[in-house]
Design a protein around this motif. Structure first.
Motif, PDB file in Angstrom:
ATOM      1  N   PHE A 138       0.846  -1.186   0.000  1.00  0.00           N
ATOM      2  CA  PHE A 138       0.000   0.000   0.000  1.00  0.00           C
ATOM      3  C   PHE A 138       0.886   1.242   0.000  1.00  0.00           C
ATOM      4  N   ALA A 139       0.856   1.986  -1.100  1.00  0.00           N
ATOM      5  CA  ALA A 139       1.644   3.209  -1.228  1.00  0.00           C
ATOM      6  C   ALA A 139       0.888   4.412  -0.676  1.00  0.00           C
ATOM      7  N   ALA A 140      -0.432   4.289  -0.525  1.00  0.00           N
ATOM      8  CA  ALA A 140      -1.241   5.386   0.014  1.00  0.00           C
ATOM      9  C   ALA A 140      -2.545   4.846   0.574  1.00  0.00           C
ATOM     10  N   ALA A 141      -3.023   5.512   1.599  1.00  0.00           N
ATOM     11  CA  ALA A 141      -4.363   5.304   2.168  1.00  0.00           C
ATOM     12  C   ALA A 141      -4.703   6.620   2.859  1.00  0.00           C
ATOM     13  N   ALA A 142      -4.983   7.640   2.042  1.00  0.00           N
ATOM     14  CA  ALA A 142      -5.108   9.016   2.516  1.00  0.00           C
ATOM     15  C   ALA A 142      -6.549   9.515   2.461  1.00  0.00           C
ATOM     16  N   SER A 143      -6.868  10.418   3.386  1.00  0.00           N
ATOM     17  CA  SER A 143      -8.201  10.993   3.507  1.00  0.00           C
ATOM     18  C   SER A 143      -8.123  12.508   3.328  1.00  0.00           C
ATOM     19  N   LEU A 144      -8.981  13.056   2.478  1.00  0.00           N
ATOM     20  CA  LEU A 144      -9.023  14.497   2.269  1.00  0.00           C
ATOM     21  C   LEU A 144      -9.340  15.232   3.569  1.00  0.00           C
ATOM     22  N   ALA A 145     -10.293  14.737   4.349  1.00  0.00           N
ATOM     23  CA  ALA A 145     -10.666  15.390   5.609  1.00  0.00           C
ATOM     24  C   ALA A 145      -9.471  15.460   6.560  1.00  0.00           C
ATOM     25  N   VAL A 159      -6.229  15.430   5.671  1.00  0.00           N
ATOM     26  CA  VAL A 159      -5.250  16.370   5.120  1.00  0.00           C
ATOM     27  C   VAL A 159      -5.669  17.799   5.451  1.00  0.00           C
ATOM     28  N   LEU A 160      -6.952  18.102   5.282  1.00  0.00           N
ATOM     29  CA  LEU A 160      -7.444  19.453   5.592  1.00  0.00           C
ATOM     30  C   LEU A 160      -7.305  19.761   7.080  1.00  0.00           C
ATOM     31  N   HIS A 161      -7.550  18.767   7.925  1.00  0.00           N
ATOM     32  CA  HIS A 161      -7.374  18.951   9.367  1.00  0.00           C
ATOM     33  C   HIS A 161      -5.905  19.246   9.692  1.00  0.00           C
ATOM     34  N   ALA A 162      -5.000  18.501   9.062  1.00  0.00           N
ATOM     35  CA  ALA A 162      -3.568  18.738   9.271  1.00  0.00           C
ATOM     36  C   ALA A 162      -3.184  20.135   8.800  1.00  0.00           C
ATOM     37  N   ARG A 163      -3.712  20.536   7.649  1.00  0.00           N
ATOM     38  CA  ARG A 163      -3.421  21.875   7.107  1.00  0.00           C
ATOM     39  C   ARG A 163      -3.894  22.968   8.053  1.00  0.00           C
ATOM     40  N   PRO A 193       3.128  23.843  10.771  1.00  0.00           N
ATOM     41  CA  PRO A 193       3.601  23.912   9.389  1.00  0.00           C
ATOM     42  C   PRO A 193       4.038  22.566   8.811  1.00  0.00           C
ATOM     43  N   GLY A 194       4.446  21.629   9.643  1.00  0.00           N
ATOM     44  CA  GLY A 194       4.890  20.329   9.143  1.00  0.00           C
ATOM     45  C   GLY A 194       3.832  19.255   9.161  1.00  0.00           C
ATOM     46  N   ALA A 195       2.609  19.590   9.578  1.00  0.00           N
ATOM     47  CA  ALA A 195       1.568  18.573   9.752  1.00  0.00           C
ATOM     48  C   ALA A 195       1.174  17.894   8.440  1.00  0.00           C
ATOM     49  N   VAL A 196       1.044  18.649   7.373  1.00  0.00           N
ATOM     50  CA  VAL A 196       0.652  18.049   6.088  1.00  0.00           C
ATOM     51  C   VAL A 196       1.778  17.169   5.560  1.00  0.00           C
ATOM     52  N   ILE A 197       3.004  17.620   5.686  1.00  0.00           N
ATOM     53  CA  ILE A 197       4.140  16.816   5.228  1.00  0.00           C
ATOM     54  C   ILE A 197       4.205  15.504   6.005  1.00  0.00           C
ATOM     55  N   ALA A 198       4.036  15.582   7.327  1.00  0.00           N
ATOM     56  CA  ALA A 198       4.053  14.362   8.153  1.00  0.00           C
ATOM     57  C   ALA A 198       2.900  13.437   7.776  1.00  0.00           C
ATOM     58  N   TYR A 199       1.712  14.005   7.552  1.00  0.00           N
ATOM     59  CA  TYR A 199       0.556  13.193   7.171  1.00  0.00           C
ATOM     60  C   TYR A 199       0.826  12.485   5.843  1.00  0.00           C
ATOM     61  N   GLU A 200       1.295  13.236   4.839  1.00  0.00           N
ATOM     62  CA  GLU A 200       1.528  12.652   3.523  1.00  0.00           C
ATOM     63  C   GLU A 200       2.649  11.617   3.548  1.00  0.00           C
ATOM     64  N   HIS A 201       3.639  11.797   4.405  1.00  0.00           N
ATOM     65  CA  HIS A 201       4.689  10.800   4.553  1.00  0.00           C
ATOM     66  C   HIS A 201       4.095   9.486   5.075  1.00  0.00           C
TER      67      HIS A 201
END
Length: 114
Positions: free
Chosen positions: A39-46, A48-52, A57-65
């Motif tokens: 599994f290369a990804a299992a991401a949720s838009l909600a 990502v927006l919460h992290a943003r 400032p690093g929350a989205v990068i950490a989430y996407e990692h």
């Protein structure tokens, strides 16, 4: 009512699965490498927006990692000749893959806080 789709991208040998809203934006996204079923990804838009919006400032990068990157444009209603075809799938298949993908990503990168 969400729509669930799958697609295969042969250039990268990746299967993709998405939960789409009424405007065809991906609200949850899964990618599986075909060669090893990783599994290369299992991401949720909600999420990502919460992290943003968290103020970190690093929350989205950490989430996407940890969970991968969610598509940043709506899915087309018809696919171009040079793009992978998008096929509908049952919600049950998507949910099963979502659970497997989240467990796999959390095993690799640790469980979420909270």
């Amino acid at each position: 009512m969400p729509t669930y789709v799958e697609w295969y991208y042969p250039d990268e040998n990746i299967w993709g699965y998405d939960e789409l809203d009424d405007e065809r934006w991906s609200t949850r996204h899964i990618e599986v490498r075909a060669q090893d079923e990783t599994f290369a990804a299992a991401a949720s838009l909600a999420e990502v927006l919460h992290a943003r919006d968290s103020g970190d400032p690093g929350a989205v990068i950490a989430y996407e990692h940890k969970y991968g990157i969610i598509p940043d444009a709506p899915f087309p209603t018809a696919t171009a000749e040079d793009e992978p075809s998008i096929e509908p799938i049952p919600a049950e298949k998507f949910e099963r893959l979502w659970q497997q993908g989240r467990q796999a990503r959390e095993k690799l990168y640790g469980h979420p806080r909270g």
